[in-house]
Design an enzyme around this catalytic site. Structure first.
Site: not given
Ligand code: BV8
Length: 233
Positions: A95-96, A98, A113, A181-182, A206, A208
């Site tokens: 999903q990254n 980078d 993504h 990933t969360s 992860n 957590e």
């Molecule tokens: C889609 C690019 C349909 C951007 C990203 C309302 C309106 C529109 C859509 C929606 C909506 N409600 C819901 C949706 C669906 C939406 C969605 O899921 N929303 C969420 C917020 C509810 N999804 C979408 O819109 C997707 N598209 O549904 O399209 C469609 C169908 C037909 C036709 C057209 C369309 C698109 C989603 C993609 C969005 N873009 N990235 C950018 O990067 O700037 S998402 C973004 O979040 C990043 O890619 C990121 O990677 C991703 C997920 O986050 P995580 O990677 O999990 O990162 P996070 O910080 O959350 O968690 C980190 C984890 O690591 C934590 O758990 C932490 O504990 C852990 N951690 C930390 N340090 C460590 C560690 N673990 C191990 N070791 C460590 N050291």
């Protein structure tokens, strides 16, 4: 992908795998940036409304990625080694946006993504290497005029990339591993359910428990840079 080449081990990574390399995750800083929720900045509507703000958001993250101290960590390297061992039986989906997996040696990375170091022409859909001089007024020197240039990123509300290949691989996988990933963003958050449905062994690595942790067979808690190399060795 033909059945014979279908990977048996599918790995999904998120922002957490790059945290120990110094890149912010989305929810560590509460997903806020310049007092905007990421979901409000990373959308086509935000880009149409205020392209300069969105360019600034990505230019800052690109600049951070290109800092000398930001390097792949042991978790990225462990996955590159696993790919070397398993060949086409292995698939890395991230999903990254980078390029740390590639810099660690991973050769086949599906950036579902998009990619920070790439630009897209809205007219042709073509991706191009990002030139630092890009912005919404100058466009790209060689290939994309200002009015059709955008970051090559999948924003909220846009369809992620490679979905057919990913779902096909998940349906055949023996093992699915989610790292850093969360599990809050769809459709990636659904991948564990698809893999489990087809009988794969599912493991969450992860810091957590993520939002989908109840769907995993196994959970390994800790820093990916420590737990992943130990797990794959
Ligand atoms: C889609 C690019 C349909 C951007 C990203 C309302 C309106 C529109 C859509 C929606 C909506 N409600 C819901 C949706 C669906 C939406 C969605 O899921 N929303 C969420 C917020 C509810 N999804 C979408 O819109 C997707 N598209 O549904 O399209 C469609 C169908 C037909 C036709 C057209 C369309 C698109 C989603 C993609 C969005 N873009 N990235 C950018 O990067 O700037 S998402 C973004 O979040 C990043 O890619 C990121 O990677 C991703 C997920 O986050 P995580 O990677 O999990 O990162 P996070 O910080 O959350 O968690 C980190 C984890 O690591 C934590 O758990 C932490 O504990 C852990 N951690 C930390 N340090 C460590 C560690 N673990 C191990 N070791 C460590 N050291």
């Amino acid at each position: 992908m033909t059945n014979s080449a279908l990977p048996r081990v599918v790995v999904l990574t998120g922002a957490g795998i790059s945290a120990e390399s110094g890149l912010k995750t989305f929810r560590d800083n509460n997903g806020l940036w310049e007092n905007h929720r990421v979901e409000d900045v990373a959308t086509p509507e935000a880009f149409a409304r205020n392209p300069a703000l969105v360019y600034r958001f990505y230019n800052e993250r690109r600049a951070q990625l290109q800092q000398a101290e930001v390097k792949p960590n042991a978790a990225h390297k462990a996955l590159a080694d696993l790919e070397q061992q398993l060949g086409d039986q292995f698939l890395l989906v991230t999903q990254n946006v980078d390029n740390l997996h590639e810099r660690a040696g991973s050769e086949r990375v599906l950036h579902m993504h998009g990619e920070l170091l790439s630009a897209r022409c809205c007219a042709s859909g073509q991706s191009h290497v990002w030139h630092d001089a890009f912005d919404h007024t100058t466009g790209c020197r060689c290939c994309i005029p200002a009015e059709t240039l955008r970051p090559d990123i999948v924003w909220f509300g846009e369809m992620p990339l490679y979905m057919d290949d990913i779902v096909q691989a998940l349906a055949q996988a023996d093992v699915f591993i989610a790292v850093g990933t969360s599990g809050q963003v769809y459709p990636a958050a659904n991948f564990v359910a698809i893999a489990a449905e087809s009988g794969a062994r599912t493991i969450e690595i992860n810091l957590e428990p993520g939002q989908q942790n109840h769907l995993f067979d196994e959970r390994i808690t800790g820093l990916a840079g420590e737990t992943l190399p130990a797990f794959v060795s």
